[in-house]
Design an enzyme around this catalytic site. Sequence first.
Site, short mmCIF file in Angstrom:
data_model
loop_
_atom_site.label_atom_id
_atom_site.label_comp_id
_atom_site.label_asym_id
_atom_site.label_seq_id
_atom_site.Cartn_x
_atom_site.Cartn_y
_atom_site.Cartn_z
N TRP A 179 0.86 -1.18 0.00
CA TRP A 179 0.00 0.00 0.00
C TRP A 179 0.90 1.23 0.00
O TRP A 179 1.89 1.28 0.75
CB TRP A 179 -0.92 0.06 1.23
N GLU A 220 -3.12 -2.85 -2.46
CA GLU A 220 -4.23 -2.21 -1.74
C GLU A 220 -4.53 -0.81 -2.27
O GLU A 220 -3.66 0.06 -2.27
CB GLU A 220 -3.90 -2.13 -0.24
N LYS A 222 -7.04 2.81 -2.48
CA LYS A 222 -7.61 3.75 -1.51
C LYS A 222 -8.31 4.86 -2.29
O LYS A 222 -7.95 5.13 -3.44
CB LYS A 222 -6.45 4.28 -0.67
N ASP A 253 -9.83 -2.87 1.62
CA ASP A 253 -9.91 -2.29 2.97
C ASP A 253 -11.28 -1.65 3.12
O ASP A 253 -11.69 -0.83 2.28
CB ASP A 253 -8.78 -1.26 3.14
N HIS A 256 -11.72 2.15 2.56
CA HIS A 256 -11.09 2.79 1.41
C HIS A 256 -12.02 3.08 0.25
O HIS A 256 -11.59 3.17 -0.90
CB HIS A 256 -9.91 1.96 0.94
N HIS A 280 -8.79 -6.11 4.54
CA HIS A 280 -8.45 -5.28 5.68
C HIS A 280 -9.76 -4.91 6.34
O HIS A 280 -10.43 -3.97 5.93
CB HIS A 280 -7.68 -4.02 5.26
N ASP A 288 -11.91 7.45 6.39
CA ASP A 288 -11.09 6.27 6.62
C ASP A 288 -10.50 6.34 8.03
O ASP A 288 -9.30 6.45 8.20
CB ASP A 288 -10.00 6.21 5.54
N ASP A 290 -10.41 4.22 10.58
CA ASP A 290 -9.78 3.03 11.18
C ASP A 290 -10.20 2.80 12.64
O ASP A 290 -9.37 2.59 13.51
CB ASP A 290 -8.25 3.09 11.06
N ASP A 320 -7.39 -4.13 10.17
CA ASP A 320 -6.64 -2.88 9.99
C ASP A 320 -7.37 -1.73 10.67
O ASP A 320 -8.28 -1.14 10.09
CB ASP A 320 -6.43 -2.59 8.49
C1 RNT Z 1 -3.83 2.90 4.85
C2 RNT Z 1 -4.00 1.45 4.59
C3 RNT Z 1 -2.89 0.57 5.10
C4 RNT Z 1 -2.43 0.96 6.48
C5 RNT Z 1 -1.45 -0.01 7.09
C6 RNT Z 1 -0.79 0.57 8.29
O1 RNT Z 1 -4.94 3.63 4.54
O2 RNT Z 1 -5.21 1.01 5.09
O3 RNT Z 1 -3.29 -0.74 5.03
O4 RNT Z 1 -3.51 1.10 7.35
O5 RNT Z 1 -0.58 -0.42 6.14
ZN ZN Z 2 -5.57 -1.12 4.97
#
Ligand code: RNT
Ligand code: ZN
Length: 413
Positions: A179, A220, A222, A253, A256, A280, A288, A290, A320
Amino acid sequence: MNYQEAKKLYEKHGINVDQVLEDLAKVKISLHCWQGDDVRGFLNRDQELTGGISVTGNYPGAARTPEELRQDMDKAFSMIPGKHKVNLHAIYADTNETVSWDKLEPKHYSKWVDWAKANGLGLDFNPTCFSHPNSDDGFTLSHPDPEIRKFWIEHCKASRKIGAYFGEQLGQTCVTNVWIPDGYKDVPVDRLAPRQRLKASLDEIFTEELNPAHNLDAVESKVFGIGSEAYVVGSHEFYMGYAVQKQKLLCLDAGHFHPTEVISNKLSSVSMFAPGILLHVSRPIRWDSDHVVIMDDELMDIARELVRHNLFDMTHIGLDFFDASINRVAAWVIGARNTIKAILRAMLEPVELLKQVELEKDYTSRLALVEEFKSYPFGAIWDHYCEKMGVPVRENWLTEVKTYEKEVLLKRN
Ligand code: RNT
Ligand code: ZN
């Protein structure tokens, strides 16, 4: 309701609960090490977190060393049923050497391997393409400067070798996930050239064939990041195309995509064209963000897709999220237990019956049954599973976390 009664209810619909629990025990979750120390890592502790991701909160007790991080993960695993994996980022190297990120080697992670072996864990890996002076202007693998690009290409090549070493040592495939944060804050003129450079960089990174039993590559995408609001080089279309063309795993993810766009609705399509999927599992709130994974509709829908189409062989499930406003060990336990619990819940649905009424266009029964099954007693099955797997039942784990906080975490500050 006790376990035997609950089991009978499910068995009335032809659901074999013993088989479900056996299948569930085979599902591995990759626990992301970066929840334990707010994505700081150990390679350059003075460097601030960059890459357009952000951790908020200052709860005490973050791990400061690899030993502390492993101790915290040991604690978390003692409260999560099953045998799982740990997801490392390159910045979590366990070494006293000062080593440039393009020169990282398997030996810098050998202590992680020793620990994983001793605990029967698998390992996954990620190159860290952020929190480094060479990513300061927001570009890495798509950087216009060939020197900077080269640095990140070498870092990713080194990462794949570390992944292959994990896989070979542990007898479990490592997924190495790329990523990158690359993108523009404001509207770019040339959207194409950075993507062409990213493709060329990836092609170079993936040139060396590695044994797929040891390492699998994932990419990955985004939709935006802090500082890359207008344009992200590695968009969904970019990586979807790349993964299909080059037969790489596509990482989805949950945070994302646009706020009403869900990854659960992508799994079936992606499963038809990509050779594998990396999840993720995360929880975006308005962006985003998290947040720690909770038992919400999207988590259930992800679990249902995995179960209904039996995607477990091709899907690698990783978490994640990073929350520094609560106990970090608890964050892992809550997110991992919820993910496993959601999969159990999905496994306890009468999938064949539901597919059948749908095919018969009996949408009344479809809606009625799906809704009724939401209040079936999966909790009793879950409690039984936790007990059988030797981990705390219900919220009993919280007492253990509180004790650990008092005896270990609070002494760190
Ligand atoms: C970032 C991505 C990625 C990170 C990690 C730390 O937006 O989601 O996966 O969260 O690599
Ligand atoms: Zn991620």
